[in-house]
Design a protein around this motif. Structure first.
Motif, PDB file in Angstrom:
ATOM      1  N   PRO A 256       0.762  -1.295   0.118  1.00 20.84           N
ATOM      2  CA  PRO A 256      -0.071  -0.056  -0.085  1.00 20.84           C
ATOM      3  C   PRO A 256       0.931   1.143   0.233  1.00 20.84           C
ATOM      4  O   PRO A 256       0.491   2.393  -0.540  1.00 20.84           O
ATOM      5  CB  PRO A 256      -0.892  -0.017   1.374  1.00 20.84           C
TER       6      PRO A 256
ATOM      7  N   SER B 237      -3.262  -2.489  -4.265  1.00 23.87           N
ATOM      8  CA  SER B 237      -4.262  -2.651  -2.893  1.00 23.87           C
ATOM      9  C   SER B 237      -5.824  -2.894  -3.713  1.00 23.87           C
ATOM     10  O   SER B 237      -6.123  -2.443  -4.747  1.00 23.87           O
ATOM     11  CB  SER B 237      -4.657  -1.250  -2.058  1.00 23.87           C
TER      12      SER B 237
ATOM     13  N   TYR C 296      -9.705   0.803  -1.315  1.00 22.77           N
ATOM     14  CA  TYR C 296      -8.556   1.459  -0.806  1.00 22.77           C
ATOM     15  C   TYR C 296      -7.936   2.249  -1.488  1.00 22.77           C
ATOM     16  O   TYR C 296      -7.498   3.405  -1.191  1.00 22.77           O
ATOM     17  CB  TYR C 296      -7.834   0.298  -0.029  1.00 22.77           C
TER      18      TYR C 296
END
Length: 192
Positions: free
Chosen positions: A53, A77, A81
């Protein structure tokens, strides 16, 4: 003493291995578009390799300094998100292209190369973690370079140790196989 001829399959594997090996140690073979003198260009897109991430977070901040570039995220991700990260940074969603077809680093490139080429991209910022960048550069120079696309690496600092060179050699070989066959052989899904 007569020499036994190599089988056709062995010859292709051997040739591919030699090319991948030389790629690692010579900085890559030039793509056809690079055989003539080329003026250095600013990248026309940002390519983010999934796997952490932190890569999307960094790319979102980086994109603010390059407001006209589309952003391609390859198997990053989860969608909600990733959109949240770019929304929080103030990056318009119409710039973001999320693609989840890749299962490893080689397919990060092989699944995105045609989308970049179709947009007439000749230069791309490549964003990934520092420990991952050497392998990503080997693969990117082979796969993207085959379509005349030059990479401009942007490494994200991390605390991880550099990857073993054998990973670059293996994936360089897989990338060369992709050039000849259109398929990168099977890779590990834990190959990020």
């Amino acid at each position: 003493m007569s020499k036994l001829p190599l089988r056709k399959t062995s010859s292709v594997v051997t040739l591919s291995g030699v090319i991948a090996f030389s790629w690692l140690f010579t900085g890559g073979l030039p793509s056809f578009s690079n055989l003539t003198h080329r003026v250095e260009q600013e990248p026309q897109a940002i390519l983010v390799l999934g796997g952490s991430p932190s890569r999307e977070k960094f790319a979102a901040r980086f994109a603010l300094n390059h407001p006209n570039l589309p952003i391609f995220v390859s198997s990053g991700s989860p969608e909600e998100y990733a959109k949240y990260v770019f929304d929080q940074a103030g990056v318009p969603r119409n710039r973001i292209h999320l693609d989840y077809r890749a299962v490893d680093t080689v397919t990060n490139f092989t699944t995105m190369v045609d989308a970049l080429r179709d947009r007439n991209v000749t230069d791309v910022y490549l964003i990934t973690s520092d420990f991952h960048m050497p392998r990503a550069e080997v693969i990117g120079n082979i796969v993207l370079g085959s379509r005349g696309i030059k990479i401009h690496p942007i490494s994200i600092p991390s605390s991880r140790e550099d990857e073993a060179p054998v990973k670059s050699l293996r994936d360089g070989f897989r990338s060369v196989v992709w050039l000849f066959t259109g398929s990168p052989l099977n890779g590990s899904t834990h190959n990020r």
